[in-house]
Design a protein around this motif. Structure first.
Motif, PDB file in Angstrom:
ATOM      1  N   ASP A  80     -38.095  32.258 -34.043  1.00 61.40           N
ATOM      2  CA  ASP A  80     -37.571  31.554 -32.869  1.00 61.40           C
ATOM      3  C   ASP A  80     -36.698  30.393 -33.324  1.00 61.40           C
ATOM      4  N   ILE A  81     -35.818  29.943 -32.421  1.00 63.85           N
ATOM      5  CA  ILE A  81     -34.926  28.819 -32.698  1.00 63.85           C
ATOM      6  C   ILE A  81     -35.086  27.782 -31.585  1.00 63.85           C
ATOM      7  N   HIS A  82     -35.224  26.523 -31.999  1.00 66.06           N
ATOM      8  CA  HIS A  82     -35.224  25.423 -31.028  1.00 66.06           C
ATOM      9  C   HIS A  82     -33.986  24.578 -31.326  1.00 66.06           C
ATOM     10  N   PRO A  83     -33.101  24.387 -30.347  1.00 66.89           N
ATOM     11  CA  PRO A  83     -31.819  23.744 -30.618  1.00 66.89           C
ATOM     12  C   PRO A  83     -31.914  22.327 -31.169  1.00 66.89           C
ATOM     13  N   ARG A  84     -33.024  21.623 -30.912  1.00 65.89           N
ATOM     14  CA  ARG A  84     -33.171  20.265 -31.444  1.00 65.89           C
ATOM     15  C   ARG A  84     -34.101  20.211 -32.645  1.00 65.89           C
ATOM     16  N   MET A  85     -35.134  21.053 -32.656  1.00 63.74           N
ATOM     17  CA  MET A  85     -36.136  20.974 -33.717  1.00 63.74           C
ATOM     18  C   MET A  85     -35.752  21.764 -34.964  1.00 63.74           C
ATOM     19  N   GLY A  86     -35.189  22.964 -34.771  1.00 65.77           N
ATOM     20  CA  GLY A  86     -34.840  23.807 -35.910  1.00 65.77           C
ATOM     21  C   GLY A  86     -35.297  25.243 -35.720  1.00 65.77           C
ATOM     22  N   ALA A  87     -35.644  25.900 -36.822  1.00 65.62           N
ATOM     23  CA  ALA A  87     -36.062  27.307 -36.789  1.00 65.62           C
ATOM     24  C   ALA A  87     -37.561  27.409 -37.059  1.00 65.62           C
ATOM     25  N   GLU A 106     -24.756  21.787 -39.806  1.00 68.46           N
ATOM     26  CA  GLU A 106     -24.450  20.975 -38.630  1.00 68.46           C
ATOM     27  C   GLU A 106     -23.959  21.848 -37.478  1.00 68.46           C
ATOM     28  N   ILE A 107     -23.199  22.896 -37.815  1.00 64.24           N
ATOM     29  CA  ILE A 107     -22.684  23.797 -36.789  1.00 64.24           C
ATOM     30  C   ILE A 107     -23.764  24.809 -36.420  1.00 64.24           C
ATOM     31  N   LYS A 108     -24.209  24.780 -35.175  1.00 57.88           N
ATOM     32  CA  LYS A 108     -25.353  25.610 -34.773  1.00 57.88           C
ATOM     33  C   LYS A 108     -25.045  27.112 -34.804  1.00 57.88           C
ATOM     34  N   ARG A 190     -23.934  33.361 -41.047  1.00 56.83           N
ATOM     35  CA  ARG A 190     -24.925  32.333 -40.760  1.00 56.83           C
ATOM     36  C   ARG A 190     -26.006  32.363 -41.845  1.00 56.83           C
ATOM     37  N   VAL A 191     -26.710  31.271 -41.996  1.00 51.48           N
ATOM     38  CA  VAL A 191     -27.827  31.194 -42.938  1.00 51.48           C
ATOM     39  C   VAL A 191     -28.905  32.195 -42.522  1.00 51.48           C
ATOM     40  N   GLY A 192     -29.425  32.934 -43.489  1.00 50.36           N
ATOM     41  CA  GLY A 192     -30.486  33.899 -43.215  1.00 50.36           C
ATOM     42  C   GLY A 192     -30.002  35.282 -42.844  1.00 50.36           C
ATOM     43  N   GLN A 193     -28.694  35.441 -42.667  1.00 47.68           N
ATOM     44  CA  GLN A 193     -28.135  36.728 -42.238  1.00 47.68           C
ATOM     45  C   GLN A 193     -28.189  37.758 -43.364  1.00 47.68           C
ATOM     46  N   LYS A 194     -28.534  38.986 -43.001  1.00 47.63           N
ATOM     47  CA  LYS A 194     -28.506  40.092 -43.955  1.00 47.63           C
ATOM     48  C   LYS A 194     -27.086  40.642 -44.015  1.00 47.63           C
ATOM     49  N   VAL A 195     -26.541  40.740 -45.220  1.00 48.24           N
ATOM     50  CA  VAL A 195     -25.142  41.129 -45.400  1.00 48.24           C
ATOM     51  C   VAL A 195     -25.050  42.249 -46.429  1.00 48.24           C
ATOM     52  N   THR A 196     -24.237  43.248 -46.119  1.00 51.90           N
ATOM     53  CA  THR A 196     -23.888  44.273 -47.094  1.00 51.90           C
ATOM     54  C   THR A 196     -22.423  44.077 -47.461  1.00 51.90           C
ATOM     55  N   ALA A 197     -22.151  43.970 -48.750  1.00 54.57           N
ATOM     56  CA  ALA A 197     -20.790  43.713 -49.212  1.00 54.57           C
ATOM     57  C   ALA A 197     -20.557  44.434 -50.534  1.00 54.57           C
ATOM     58  N   ARG A 198     -19.291  44.518 -50.919  1.00 57.58           N
ATOM     59  CA  ARG A 198     -18.912  45.198 -52.158  1.00 57.58           C
ATOM     60  C   ARG A 198     -18.641  44.171 -53.254  1.00 57.58           C
ATOM     61  N   VAL A 199     -19.063  44.495 -54.466  1.00 57.79           N
ATOM     62  CA  VAL A 199     -18.850  43.599 -55.608  1.00 57.79           C
ATOM     63  C   VAL A 199     -17.391  43.702 -56.043  1.00 57.79           C
ATOM     64  N   SER A 200     -16.654  42.616 -55.880  1.00 57.03           N
ATOM     65  CA  SER A 200     -15.237  42.597 -56.257  1.00 57.03           C
ATOM     66  C   SER A 200     -15.026  42.070 -57.672  1.00 57.03           C
ATOM     67  N   ARG A 201     -16.056  41.396 -58.209  1.00 58.21           N
ATOM     68  CA  ARG A 201     -15.953  40.871 -59.570  1.00 58.21           C
ATOM     69  C   ARG A 201     -17.334  40.537 -60.098  1.00 58.21           C
TER      70      ARG A 201
END
Length: 286
Positions: A80-87, A106-108, A190-201
């Protein structure tokens, strides 16, 4: 015995209460709520419990094993997320663990969402209550290892643990540290997001640079297919060529003028289409 939230202790079951049991460490009584028990509990037993502060900020006990204890690190799921308290995070206990807002960007829009995973350490606030602190780059040293050179051009999956102005850092499921420049993303991260990406280097230090963008040959094929289907739906003819204005191309096909020209060039090279008098025409209609 000093009792601290986030620790495992042995306590004696002193007496039954209407809603659980009171445990004693000798000079302090702690409530073990009925919902925090596992198996049979008998008066006089000495049992292992984990301590936490309940919803009324009282020190309480549980027999449920938390995912992370005081001073430890672990990946925890955001519930859950609380806009003032955090996650709020699932630590395997009845009360969720707070990751305070001052630990988050800082950016929600860059805050995690329910279902995301964050790498955190369990610490105490000034009142001795448990809270989560995001892991920093140096905290990953013991669990990461250098990426092999043959990982180049391979797809990897990981979780974002830090976002800066020019991109995002993530830890892959293969335990490699990676960086994803903002120009190589296809969506806001965003922080915590699961990402699939390709290794470019694969860098000399064993870290990896990543891209979420498709390989050019894949993009060419998909764009060419889009254009060809569009032609088929227009009886094999369209008033757009490699001379058409970029804003019209973007409006009609959702791609850049450069991508349109590459895809059109692919179709012409394969002799599937040709251009004549400002029109692109399917060859079989010739």
């Amino acid at each position: 015995m000093s009792l601290e939230a986030g620790t495992k202790v042995q306590m004696k079951v002193e007496r039954k209460a209407p809603f659980g049991y009171f445990l004693s460490s000798g000079d302090t009584d702690v409530l073990l709520h009925e919902s925090d028990t596992e198996g049979e509990v008998e008066i006089g037993d000495t049992i292992d419990v984990y301590l936490y502060h309940d919803h009324q900020d009282r020190l309480a006990a549980t027999q449920h094993t938390p995912h992370v204890l005081l001073g430890e690190f672990s990946w925890l799921e955001v519930v859950d997320i609380h806009p003032r308290m955090g996650a709020f995070l699932n630590n395997g206990m009845r009360k969720d663990l707070l990751l305070p807002a001052d630990q988050l960007p800082e950016i929600k829009d860059k805050w995690p969402r329910a279902g995301d995973r964050v790498y955190v350490q369990l610490e105490h606030d000034k009142q001795g209550r448990m809270l989560a602190v995001l892991g920093k780059e140096e905290d990953f040293e013991e669990i990461t290892h250098p990426a092999p050179a043959d990982l180049f051009n391979q797809d990897v999956t990981g979780y974002v643990y830090k976002i800066i102005k020019i991109g995002a850092f993530l830890l892959t499921e293969g335990q490699h540290l990676g960086f994803l420049h903002k120009d190589e993303t296809t969506e806001p991260l965003r922080v915590g997001q699961k990402v699939t990406a390709r290794v470019s280097r694969v860098r000399e230090d064993g870290r990896i640079n990543l891209t979420m963008k498709q390989r050019k040959e894949v993009s060419y094929s998909q764009d060419a297919e889009t254009i060809y289907v569009y032609l088929q739906n227009r009886n094999g003819r369209m008033p757009y060529t490699d001379k058409t204005e970029p804003d019209i191309i973007k409006q009609k096909f959702g791609i850049s003028k450069a991508a349109f020209k590459r895809a059109l060039g692919k179709l012409m090279k394969e002799k599937k289409v040709y251009q004549e008098d400002g029109w692109t025409i399917i060859t079989e209609n010739k």
